[in-house]
Design an enzyme around this catalytic site. Sequence first.
Site, PDB file in Angstrom:
ATOM      1  N   HIS A 382       0.690  -1.436  -0.072  1.00  0.00           N
ATOM      2  CA  HIS A 382       0.071  -0.276  -0.059  1.00  0.00           C
ATOM      3  C   HIS A 382       0.803   1.110  -0.069  1.00  0.00           C
ATOM      4  O   HIS A 382       0.361   2.406   0.254  1.00  0.00           O
ATOM      5  CB  HIS A 382      -0.895   0.028   1.107  1.00  0.00           C
ATOM      6  CG  HIS A 382      -1.935  -1.137   1.196  1.00  0.00           C
ATOM      7  ND1 HIS A 382      -3.195  -0.786   0.782  1.00  0.00           N
ATOM      8  CD2 HIS A 382      -1.840  -2.200   1.838  1.00  0.00           C
ATOM      9  CE1 HIS A 382      -3.945  -1.981   0.882  1.00  0.00           C
ATOM     10  NE2 HIS A 382      -3.003  -2.662   1.403  1.00  0.00           N
ATOM     11  N   LYS A 574      -8.799  13.318   4.497  1.00  0.00           N
ATOM     12  CA  LYS A 574      -7.567  12.277   4.597  1.00  0.00           C
ATOM     13  C   LYS A 574      -6.894  12.547   5.738  1.00  0.00           C
ATOM     14  O   LYS A 574      -6.825  13.583   6.291  1.00  0.00           O
ATOM     15  CB  LYS A 574      -6.910  12.123   3.305  1.00  0.00           C
ATOM     16  CG  LYS A 574      -6.494  13.739   2.861  1.00  0.00           C
ATOM     17  CD  LYS A 574      -5.863  13.700   1.210  1.00  0.00           C
ATOM     18  CE  LYS A 574      -6.782  13.633   0.229  1.00  0.00           C
ATOM     19  NZ  LYS A 574      -6.900  12.470  -0.561  1.00  0.00           N
ATOM     20  N   ARG A 575      -5.965  11.496   6.048  1.00  0.00           N
ATOM     21  CA  ARG A 575      -4.852  11.816   6.886  1.00  0.00           C
ATOM     22  C   ARG A 575      -4.127  13.008   6.734  1.00  0.00           C
ATOM     23  O   ARG A 575      -4.157  13.261   5.677  1.00  0.00           O
ATOM     24  CB  ARG A 575      -4.272  10.455   7.357  1.00  0.00           C
ATOM     25  CG  ARG A 575      -4.974   9.465   7.850  1.00  0.00           C
ATOM     26  CD  ARG A 575      -5.275   9.714   9.225  1.00  0.00           C
ATOM     27  NE  ARG A 575      -4.349  10.028  10.361  1.00  0.00           N
ATOM     28  CZ  ARG A 575      -3.849   8.979  11.242  1.00  0.00           C
ATOM     29  NH1 ARG A 575      -4.610   7.702  11.324  1.00  0.00           N
ATOM     30  NH2 ARG A 575      -2.550   8.999  11.897  1.00  0.00           N
ATOM     31  N   LYS A 580       0.323  14.389   1.088  1.00  0.00           N
ATOM     32  CA  LYS A 580      -0.999  14.542   0.619  1.00  0.00           C
ATOM     33  C   LYS A 580      -1.191  16.031   0.524  1.00  0.00           C
ATOM     34  O   LYS A 580      -2.072  16.352  -0.378  1.00  0.00           O
ATOM     35  CB  LYS A 580      -1.996  13.784   1.635  1.00  0.00           C
ATOM     36  CG  LYS A 580      -1.954  12.405   1.876  1.00  0.00           C
ATOM     37  CD  LYS A 580      -3.006  12.186   2.765  1.00  0.00           C
ATOM     38  CE  LYS A 580      -2.605  10.660   3.252  1.00  0.00           C
ATOM     39  NZ  LYS A 580      -3.115   9.700   2.369  1.00  0.00           N
ATOM     40  N   THR A 682      -8.905   6.243  -1.859  1.00  0.00           N
ATOM     41  CA  THR A 682     -10.085   5.777  -2.284  1.00  0.00           C
ATOM     42  C   THR A 682     -11.323   6.883  -1.840  1.00  0.00           C
ATOM     43  O   THR A 682     -12.131   6.657  -2.468  1.00  0.00           O
ATOM     44  CB  THR A 682     -10.271   4.597  -1.332  1.00  0.00           C
ATOM     45  OG1 THR A 682     -10.026   4.958   0.291  1.00  0.00           O
ATOM     46  CG2 THR A 682      -9.490   3.325  -1.720  1.00  0.00           C
ATOM     47  N   LYS A 686     -14.854   7.752  -4.025  1.00  0.00           N
ATOM     48  CA  LYS A 686     -16.214   8.000  -3.109  1.00  0.00           C
ATOM     49  C   LYS A 686     -16.669   9.514  -3.457  1.00  0.00           C
ATOM     50  O   LYS A 686     -18.026   9.643  -3.758  1.00  0.00           O
ATOM     51  CB  LYS A 686     -15.991   8.026  -1.390  1.00  0.00           C
ATOM     52  CG  LYS A 686     -15.558   6.679  -0.886  1.00  0.00           C
ATOM     53  CD  LYS A 686     -15.074   6.796   0.397  1.00  0.00           C
ATOM     54  CE  LYS A 686     -14.399   5.418   0.744  1.00  0.00           C
ATOM     55  NZ  LYS A 686     -13.537   5.572   2.067  1.00  0.00           N
TER      56      LYS A 686
END
Length: 840
Positions: A382, A574-575, A580, A682, A686
């Site tokens: 991952h 998100k985290r 990110k 992911t 969504k």
Amino acid sequence: MTATRRSGKKTSSAKTSNSTDNIFAQFDVSVEDFKASIVKHLHVTVGTDENKASSQAWWNATCAAVNELVFERVTRTQKTHYQKDTRAVHYFSLEFLMGRFLKNNLTNVGLTEIAEQALNELGIDFNHVCEEEPDMALGNGGLGRLAACFVDSLATLNYPAIGYGIHYEHGLFTQEIQHGRQVERPDSWREYGNPWEICRPESIQEIPLYGYVETKYDDAGKIQKEWHPGRIIKGVPWDIPVVGYGANTVNILRLWESRASNFFNWDVFNAGGYLDAQVENVQAETISKVLYPNDNTDAGKELRLIQQYFFCACSIKDIIRRYKRAHGNDWSKFVEQVVIQLNDTHPAIAIPELMRILIDRVELDWDTAWGMCQQIFAYTNHTLLPEALEKWSVRLFEKVLPRHLEIIYEINSRFLENIVEQHFPDNDEIKRKLSIIEEGSEKMVRMGNLSVIGSFKVNGVAQIHSKLVKSDLFPEFDQIWPDKFTNVTNGVTPRRWLKSCNPRLAGLISEYVDLDWPVHLDKLQALKSLAEDKQFADKYMQIKLENKQDLAAVIKELTDIEVDPNALFDIQIKRLHEYKRQQLNLIHIMALYRRLLQNPDYDMPKRVFIFGAKAAPGYYMAKEIIYAINKIADKINHDERIKDKLKVVFLPNYRVSLAEKMIPAADVSEQISLAGKEASGTGNMKLALNGAITIGTLDGANIEIAEEAGDDNVVIFGLDVDQVKELKNQGYNPWDYYYANAEIKAVLDWFDTDYFTPGKPGELAEIKRNLLDYGDNYLTLADFESYSDAHKKIDALYQDKAKWAKMAIINTATMGKFNSDRSIQDYVNNIWSLGECNIG
Ligand code: 26Q
């Protein structure tokens, strides 16, 4: 409640579960039946009555009414799997981020409308009752939620499957924001009991730890190893039913809780050591006490290694117990019956554990045992981030799992001598690189290499990620075993992430598309032809508006900030991690603010930027970014000069149940990781499924989302993977961008002032330093201009209402690929070779 199962045919009776709710649902339950069941459980299960019941009591009683239908199906599923002697997949994961169950289980048994009406007639608000349920947050983020979507899809597709993990007493911490800073509080999801789980004391396992290994020889002179453990821990299984859509199959998630092996250590106790005996209990119970809150970083802690071993050892014993019940001591069918999927390297210790049992206990020879292991394990990677690749010090391993260390050495020396030597003769450099043991001042066990060597398949989670797993992470392994590496692009369950969380949109879709769309998500393609149909588009956008009104109310309640539902809702959830790049979003917001201050007529639609993110408690820079978002939000939201054209919201305690409220209300989805860093994502799926337009880099699954939606329906910006590599090779210097772009300079210089932190100049300066002095590891400044241009494009598109609606509808219409049922079918076809099993 006497629930008969329908034969799968629709009924039109308004009193029973009706066809639009779930056409696969087979329970013939009327509103009256369900009401009676809830009231009965209020009395006999919860021990109260209609007059004095709290919301929590109503929730408990409603759960019990659902379980009356579900538990029976668990038993029947297990019996059928046993009778048909099916092959099953065993999904090993340290994390299962399940969220809430009530709405989801009602969706899947097809009784949402019945339950809603039943409660209504009892004078109780259904949504209010659902809000009573604490999230089951036994995971950090993407990897844990993926496991949850996968068990849903496995049950829906009628595959024999079991999820194995840890029954943490405390899941991921609850986040509070105090004076702009994250404060962590323990999560106690089952403090007052959990109606969805069943304890199975009959399947308790005992697990050895510590101690030493004795080498012995049997009568024939064959070497034998005996591990004399220093401690024994008890593993108590808790089963959580996983209801497939339509509730034909109800699989289980089996989570292990650690206990001391016997409540009183009698010797110690009798010697007057009551307290010492209790200390042992505390140590044993510590193992399943708390989920490690790290996401994409290795912790390297002894307790974490013990957690990993504890649940893998319990699960393997459980698998063997079940196998033996059907096959006795005949091991010849074991590899036909069992496949184990490793969710990242976290459960990789299962490989040497199975070897240990097959060799030391079953007394198979090495080659036979190893041959079996290599047919049983498959490994999903991952992440490519170096700091996330797990390594354990040999010293720690030897202390906790001495026999496993020996086995790992043996696996390694056979691999290096037989396989590496054959492919790369006399090449010590490659041997050093592929070895499970990393040499150095402190010798380390590399769990990634162990996982690749011990598995028959290794997959990444999006096309580009799987390609990079081969080319950058494990290139020599790919040369040795070219057929081992494969891709399975992630997916999300449309039952939770559309049907249940966005009932308005689901209802609209059901008016236009075959009713089996929740299992055949490709059918949403039919909406494409409606993308320019004014009437449909109006309905679609009206739903988006209503969802935004709902979210605005949540925002008001949680933060006291008022936002206009007609503004553009731009969401990044998100985290919190530098890769990110929430900081990129933030500096762009600052740039917009500055433009508005300099030019009050600056042309942009009213915008609300919404964040949800937890930072690992030990991740300093991530916490600083959360603080900066909150301080800057506070300043902007109270600045009357910009006339509410810009609002910034940080919603505290982002979690599955909050995601379910945010995602249906998003206009724009922020997917802005540095290319090559986000394995898949992911949340991107969504959000797009619910009609948000992606602003994103060519990273992870964004690339495939753009392929499906078409380039006109997403906004792509920034460097791609090759350009990132090129820039890094050239030597990236963030100062170049600072001096070349006056807006970047002005925004970064703002961090040195007390503009956002009155009286405390420079309180946010670490962020600037990180982006300049510390080298801006994730190329934030390099992508800024392109990101800013992309937002200008978003603004222009949003002004054209018809165009925007068309794009949003096409996004919903084209996300069929990202159904987790498709991911599971890929795993079944390319890795697991399972057969469907109808429960009847
Ligand atoms: C490791 C060692 C010690 C303690 C904790 C950990 C740890 C825990 C969790 C390391 C990593 C994680 C989680 C990783 C994760 O969630 N990865 C995400 O997986 C998603 C599903 O495949 C992807 O979509 C995301 O891109 C990826 O970041």
